[in-house]
Design an enzyme around this catalytic site. Sequence first.
Site, short mmCIF file in Angstrom:
data_model
loop_
_atom_site.label_atom_id
_atom_site.label_comp_id
_atom_site.label_asym_id
_atom_site.label_seq_id
_atom_site.Cartn_x
_atom_site.Cartn_y
_atom_site.Cartn_z
N GLU A 229 -0.87 6.05 14.09
CA GLU A 229 -1.64 6.10 12.86
C GLU A 229 -3.01 5.51 13.18
O GLU A 229 -3.21 4.30 13.15
CB GLU A 229 -0.97 5.30 11.74
CG GLU A 229 -1.66 5.49 10.40
CD GLU A 229 -1.82 4.22 9.59
OE1 GLU A 229 -2.26 4.31 8.45
OE2 GLU A 229 -1.53 3.13 10.11
N ASP B 244 2.01 1.75 13.52
CA ASP B 244 1.19 1.50 12.35
C ASP B 244 -0.13 0.82 12.73
O ASP B 244 -0.18 0.01 13.65
CB ASP B 244 1.98 0.61 11.39
CG ASP B 244 1.22 0.30 10.12
OD1 ASP B 244 0.89 1.25 9.39
OD2 ASP B 244 0.96 -0.89 9.85
#
Length: 733
Positions: free
Chosen positions: A465, A412
């Site tokens: 990401e 993330d």
Amino acid sequence: MAKKQSGWQADPQTISRIVSGQHDDPFSVLGLHQSGKQWFARAYIPYAETLEALTLDGKSLGSLERRDDAGFFEGEIALPSRQPILYRASNSGGGWEVVDPYTFGPVLGPMDDYYIGEGSHLRLFDKMGAHFMTFEGVEGTHFAVWAPNAQRVSVIGSFNEWDGRRHPMRRRSETGIWEIFLPYVKPGAQYKYEIIGKAGNLLPLKADPYAQQAEMRPKTASIVADPTPFDWTDQAYMEARKSRDYRREPMSVYEVHLGSWRRRPDGGFLSYDQLAEQLVPYAADMGFTHIELMPITEHPYDPSWGYQPTGLYAPTARFGDPAGFARFVNAAHNAGLGVILDWVPAHFPTDEHGLAKFDGTALYEHADPRQGYHPDWNTAIYNFGRKEVSSFLVNNALYWLEKFHLDGLRVDAVASMLYLDYSRQPGQWVPNQHGGNENIEAIAFLQRVNAETYGQHPGTFTVAEESTSWPGVTAPTYAKGLGFGFKWNMGFMNDTLRYMQRDPIHRRYHHHDLTFGLLYAFSENFTLPLSHDEVVHGKGSLLTKMAGDDWQKFANLRAYYAFMWGYPGKKLLFMGQEFGQREEWSEVGALDWWLLDAPSHEGLRRLISDLNTVYRELPALHARDCEPEGFEWIIASDQANSILAWMRKAPDASPVVVITSLTPVPREKYRLPMPAAGRWIERINTDAGWYAGSNAGNQGVITATPGNEYGYPATAEIVVPPLATLILQFEPD
């Protein structure tokens, strides 16, 4: 007249520091010691009035004198050699036995110190935290925690009345690690660390950074995990995945928030076992290849969705215990599904029981808020340049892959890690040593995570990401890339969703939103993400983003999904979007499964299932997802009709043609250049009645005839349905 104190006896000041919990080196005082050939023992046993020392098999070694009414005892004992000893304590209420933890040696050894000091230890999850074991012939739990700037660290819990004076730990000064073995502390025991900072101040109680199990929120204690090895039955799956090159495999990912995918009738969470019984067969039946879990590492705040974890090594207790999570992964593997964990190494919350100011100093985070504080999320940023912090995170990645057989990690907020000025104004950030905005330490950390992941666990992969144009995200680390397996293609998502929100009458003026992505589609190994981020914070669901009335919204969404499944790149779809969830996603309740009673919603679900089937069955659609030779434009510039067509291909595979029309006008006898003459099967027509469309099309078959005025091998005259995508498979003679 006061009794003369023997040379080996503790002085009153030392005793006072022990019983008040202020001594920074308790092992130098308590436990066994030798004066010449004579052994003597000291112990702190609150409530005891008398204390007798015994061997573990019950042989008396002598009684100890109570030197302080708080429970400090010492005395000479008849001990032949160093060994753990037992105390029989008593007071007016009765008696009890205590095995003295201060008579045990250290569990960690010099090689641990060496590799920890070097920052290269890759088995920290076996050493740090709480581990139930048999040590020097006694069952108990070993505790180890890093707190280099603490004056004193004690483990407190349900086994010692949460009293920090009882079990202060041994400090290993070279590494800053504190450890202790506590006899008879068993799995299931709750515990925390009580820490006195370097200024002598008592800090908020801390959960264990390496705890492998934690209490259910709002409680925050760590739990001694059951060490019983899980009985995996996924050996065939694990062996097969070692040889996979996922760039050339079908990868269709179902992104799931476990707490809101489905709920029990009473509104409670499904357990890991119930999710194994319901989610796993659903995802498998839908044809997905992987389930991606939004963070299930322990976190205190449900609306954070898991992205603010306080227990990176503990599967959240919301759905059960760690063995339950292992059973979920095992069930997925046995159903042919991989499991990806959404992993959060970028930042952590500042809850007082967590990592923030862990030993009273900025230990895991940067001290300078320009480097250590994240303004967007009100969180602390890891100090990636500190070897102990980097090792904590690298070991965490390896832990999930080894302990729970996970197939991949989706990392993330990578962009926030890479840029020192991420979401900051001038003057709010500190340049690197070269004056730039690249976070050199975070880059090295990410490269190490990826190198270790691929090196230690063949067949696993990582996904970034990363929302910027940082070069080489999926390039190998030996080529100075970050080393990720895949990168989320945020540009594809932004461009194409912006296009689909436009009224079809205006789309001809924005044709480039659909074609621009092919200019960079093979610069990285991309995943095309329609993730949870697109259906929260007022953005609405994917269905409600689409232009037009309700029928057109469904037609647009069906056409868009097939466009994406035919486009190069791996696929990711957030739960609920496969059947056209109407409401924006919220973590507080389940998806609206009742919508499947409506033909339009059920038709959309059928389409996703069929798209996954076709994508998996046809190598042309997946085997060159990340390589330019797998794609060729056929029609890229028919802006007037908002029509696009392209070919997907792979070695030794029949070619596939994808044509998408994004206006509500049906096109009769549309002349389509084709890569081969002959019979083409309509594998997908998103306007089919089966999907609740208008059923316009080509009766399932298209015949291409030789010759084309633009130099293509063949031509077909086809019916192009309104707001629809066709996927055509060549059928050789």
